[in-house]
Design a protein around this motif. Structure first.
Motif, mmCIF file in Angstrom:
data_model
loop_
_atom_site.group_PDB
_atom_site.id
_atom_site.type_symbol
_atom_site.label_atom_id
_atom_site.label_comp_id
_atom_site.label_asym_id
_atom_site.label_seq_id
_atom_site.Cartn_x
_atom_site.Cartn_y
_atom_site.Cartn_z
ATOM 1 N N LEU A 122 0.849 -1.192 0.000
ATOM 2 C CA LEU A 122 0.000 0.000 0.000
ATOM 3 C C LEU A 122 0.882 1.238 0.000
ATOM 4 O O LEU A 122 1.951 1.250 0.606
ATOM 5 C CB LEU A 122 -0.889 0.009 1.249
ATOM 6 N N ILE A 132 -3.156 0.733 -4.095
ATOM 7 C CA ILE A 132 -2.970 -0.681 -3.750
ATOM 8 C C ILE A 132 -2.111 -1.281 -4.861
ATOM 9 O O ILE A 132 -2.562 -1.437 -5.988
ATOM 10 C CB ILE A 132 -4.322 -1.420 -3.660
ATOM 11 N N LEU A 148 -10.130 -3.886 1.704
ATOM 12 C CA LEU A 148 -9.533 -2.759 2.428
ATOM 13 C C LEU A 148 -10.613 -1.985 3.198
ATOM 14 O O LEU A 148 -10.442 -1.655 4.383
ATOM 15 C CB LEU A 148 -8.806 -1.833 1.445
#
Lengths: 230, 230
Positions: A122, A132, A148
């Motif tokens: 990340l 991402i 997420l």
């Protein structure tokens, strides 16, 4: 020789459809059984609705929910990763971006390291945007953003009192759920055998991480009773 | 995200056998269902204990008792023969002999013609001995003597009041039972398909000539409930 019931003459199925006696359900004839153990001699036969594996073992018939079975396998795997990091990761061809809400921004800082240990890569971009760049090896790339969001919600809940260990379990459970084989997915017999073999090696093959049953049983002796054979 | 249950660490199945949670039974979770009809889209997957055919249709899982299914098929066939005699017959390589008791001797005279219509070829020898020279085409030769004894018993019962029509049904039911595929017999998928296709053409696919269930059902919606999916 028992007395023979009165029967109608043979008819074509078309003519007889409206007057057939009801099909006997297995529901009212089987009894609750409890198990000390699970046989390791489970033989898959096929799927019902491309969702439930139908199998037999030495005690009778088994139904296995393919999604929660895989969820249990993955959950145990992710839990084990806590001791053997870093996890396998897959780079995304095109990084996905994710816009954090103000509340999520604080949560993100507290979980980024945890998520990277599970295989995420990340990167904070300008403002509240996150890129991402990689996801855990088992996770379909399309699930990355949902995963997420779900974890960030969990962190909010954590602030209201859950422990760090519980949080880790919840991340593992969330990841397992997102990555597991879905229902309504055709499986080859070989894949069913793989799932069953791996399931039997887990810490709790009969329940998924959220406590739902993975396996249902219909015992042969109850089936025999249903057929008036005992 | 639901709260994750407490789970033990991954163990080998050997270590964990004594402490696994009980396997959830399908028995207490499924409900009784009644059926207006039987789907003609039944797909066999395999056998349980080489006795019960496991199949699926559009409503869920079916269990079919292979012996009583075949019994129903043969019973309907023998009943139909009443209008289209003579029946198919197979000559025995070596005729079997059968010694009648005095009571059976009288019974024999009253049923010999009936039995010959079903495909038996019988000949009175000296004294109370009968030679069985041929049997109905479906009947295993080894069952000929048992079948004859059973029918002679039925005739005794008939003298105590049953009608000729009932007697004929009882002979047909006895013959069907003796000739039908036994339980504990492996069947190829093709044979299972044949049995199911023929069963669906009978007058009453859900019950055998003695009134026992031929098919049990576990509905998909009840299975989904069992897995907490609805």
């Amino acid at each position: 020789m028992p007395v023979v019931n009165e029967e109608r003459k043979t008819e074509t199925p078309e003519n007889s459809k409206s007057t057939l006696p009801p099909l006997v359900s297995a529901a009212n004839l089987v009894r609750e059984v409890s198990f000390e153990d699970i046989s390791t001699n489970i033989r898959p036969l096929g799927q019902l609705e491309e969702s439930f594996i139908i199998a037999t073992d030495d005690e009778g018939l088994l139904l296995i929910d393919q999604h929660v079975a895989h969820e249990r396998i993955l959950f145990d795997k992710y839990r084990a990763l806590e001791n053997a990091r870093p996890a396998d990761s897959q780079n995304l061809l095109m990084p996905e971006t994710f816009d954090l809400t103000p509340a999520q921004t604080a949560a993100f800082d507290s979980v980024a390291e945890e998520l990277e240990a599970y295989g995420f890569a990340l990167m904070r971009l300008s403002g509240r945007t996150v890129a991402i760049k990689a996801v855990p090896a088992d996770l379909p790339a399309g699930e990355a953003r949902n995963m997420l969001a779900e974890v960030l919600e969990t962190v909010d809940a954590e602030k209201r009192g859950s422990t760090r260990a519980t949080f880790r379990d919840e991340v593992a459970a969330s990841l397992a759920c997102r990555a597991a084989i879905k229902i309504n997915t055709p499986l080859a017999l070989e894949k069913m055998r793989w799932l069953i073999d791996r399931l039997l090696l887990t810490s709790s093959p009969t329940t998924c991480p959220h406590g739902r049953p993975v396996i249902l049983r219909l015992a042969t002796r109850d089936i025999e009773k249903g057929f008036h054979r005992s």
